[in-house]
Design an enzyme around this catalytic site. Structure first.
Site, PDB file in Angstrom:
ATOM      1  N   THR D  16       0.874  -1.609   0.183  1.00 41.12           N
ATOM      2  CA  THR D  16      -0.040   0.139   0.169  1.00 41.12           C
ATOM      3  C   THR D  16       1.157   1.069  -0.291  1.00 41.12           C
ATOM      4  OG1 THR D  16      -0.466   0.252   2.367  1.00 41.12           O
ATOM      5  CG2 THR D  16      -1.306  -1.386   1.408  1.00 41.12           C
ATOM      6  N   ASP D  17       0.583   2.178  -0.251  1.00 40.07           N
ATOM      7  CA  ASP D  17       1.316   3.459  -0.754  1.00 40.07           C
ATOM      8  C   ASP D  17       0.078   4.424   0.518  1.00 40.07           C
ATOM      9  OD1 ASP D  17      -0.362   4.808  -2.023  1.00 40.07           O
ATOM     10  OD2 ASP D  17       0.593   4.628  -3.798  1.00 40.07           O
ATOM     11  N   GLN D  18       0.164   6.351   0.705  1.00 45.52           N
ATOM     12  CA  GLN D  18      -0.551   6.503   2.108  1.00 45.52           C
ATOM     13  C   GLN D  18      -1.259   7.139   1.013  1.00 45.52           C
ATOM     14  OE1 GLN D  18       2.562  10.296   1.558  1.00 45.52           O
ATOM     15  NE2 GLN D  18       1.741  11.886   0.524  1.00 45.52           N
ATOM     16  N   GLY D  20      -3.397   5.282   0.475  1.00 43.61           N
ATOM     17  CA  GLY D  20      -4.822   3.669   1.489  1.00 43.61           C
ATOM     18  C   GLY D  20      -4.789   2.872   0.528  1.00 43.61           C
TER      19      GLY D  20
END
Lengths: 134, 134, 134, 134
Positions: D16-18, D20
């Site tokens: 995942t990345d920021q 979400g």
């Protein structure tokens, strides 16, 4: 004198996770960047050591203490030094800090053994001794 | 009784590097997989703890000792246990071994602090105490 | 005038795989680096657009044509331009080439839709129109 | 009959990345997982083809259309088929969908050329023709 070097990277979007900060595994990739750049500062390319001499730095141990979260687009300074080296092993120490505000993000170390292409232990060739501070 | 769990992953091509073995950073991603699965074995989803309770397991420290190289397409068994836990911190221990031949690839541990969405320290909610063995 | 920008990265050891060259998935991470830097060249931080305006660039489509392998420690120039943009979507085009010898490594494009924090489609706020060339 | 296979993976936290959700680059790693497993379903190990025959599947082109975000801990079914194959190239097609609810997450394809260890074009050895449907 212990060889020491600083290099800078910019935090990539893909390096964050859904916690909104850099995923902890990426700091070990940054350490790898740090030691490659330290090699250059010491006067040789790690790439050439692999290609020309068939000597590889296999990671035997790695650790990291996380002090403060790194965030997307932060500029990070990776300070790398050789803590200990002989013809069999080398230990690197790292400090990663934010370029803005000089906040320490993490510290870490990695211990390596010299191996050949077959992943068998070997000795650091004499021509690299001085560069590693051996 | 310390909670313990085993889960299996298959080494991906992208996890190798030009040394022909798994890049050392990926073992920390595997540890992450191991603790997520341990949570499930303990009766809860880490995903839900984040979403429903706003409690996150921030990594404070991580280390790994590499024993034997992991290679593309190897099946790896990640054995995870909780070494220590209280309402403030939790320490996981990991052993990663090859499914074929039971060769130990690496051992490691991670120390975590419980934090809220703002990355501030918090306490583990009471409903999770038993699951973490607190 | 289409916004265009060039940025440079150095190939990391971890980005290679056992084929001895950069794993194909990493070019998409480099494209991400390229568009973040293009945003800066256009006068704004992508980070701020997310934080301050709650507008995200969700990837709807991505493609890459690989021309020549990228190798560890190569310096790569990522040339990014906005090929098309309106208030709903933006298409970036990328060319990645080796700094040494100007060899083209890959070309690619990504198509994005503007979304809010809930991943629902939204329009690009007026203050960014000029920067995106809308 | 086109060879076709389904395999399952569980979304990792690190993927995942920021935003979400899963970072778009990771779908290309999943496609790689899909084609390795398709090879097994066709009766051979991609690993052995590399080791024993020195034949590699270099990626010449890759593309992905993202339909619906993938989230941490989702179980993802990767359906892979060979769309076209001759002694010089092979094209794989992929569909990635959520195991729960059968939501399509993404579709993609990759085009490959057969190369030797020196990354020069070669032909698929006769013993693999049937397996690839050539």
């Amino acid at each position: 004198m212990k060889p020491v070097n600083e290099t800078r990277i910019r935090v990539r979007y893909a390096e964050t996770d859904q916690m909104g900060v850099v995923n902890s595994a990426n700091f070990f990739i940054w350490m790898e960047v740090g030691r490659v750049e330290l090699c250059k500062a010491c006067g040789f390319n790690y790439r050439d050591m692999e290609q020309d001499d068939g000597v590889f730095l296999a990671v035997a141990e790695a650790s990291c203490r996380y002090r403060s979260p790194a965030r997307f687009d932060d500029e990070v300074i990776i300070k790398t030094c050789i803590e200990e080296a002989n013809t069999r092993i080398v230990i690197f120490h790292y400090e990663m800090r934010s370029a803005e505000g000089e906040r320490v993000l993490a510290t870490g170390h990695t211990r390596h053994v010299f191996v050949n292409r077959q992943m068998q232990r070997t000795r650091l060739p004499a021509k690299y001794h001085q560069m590693f501070g051996v």
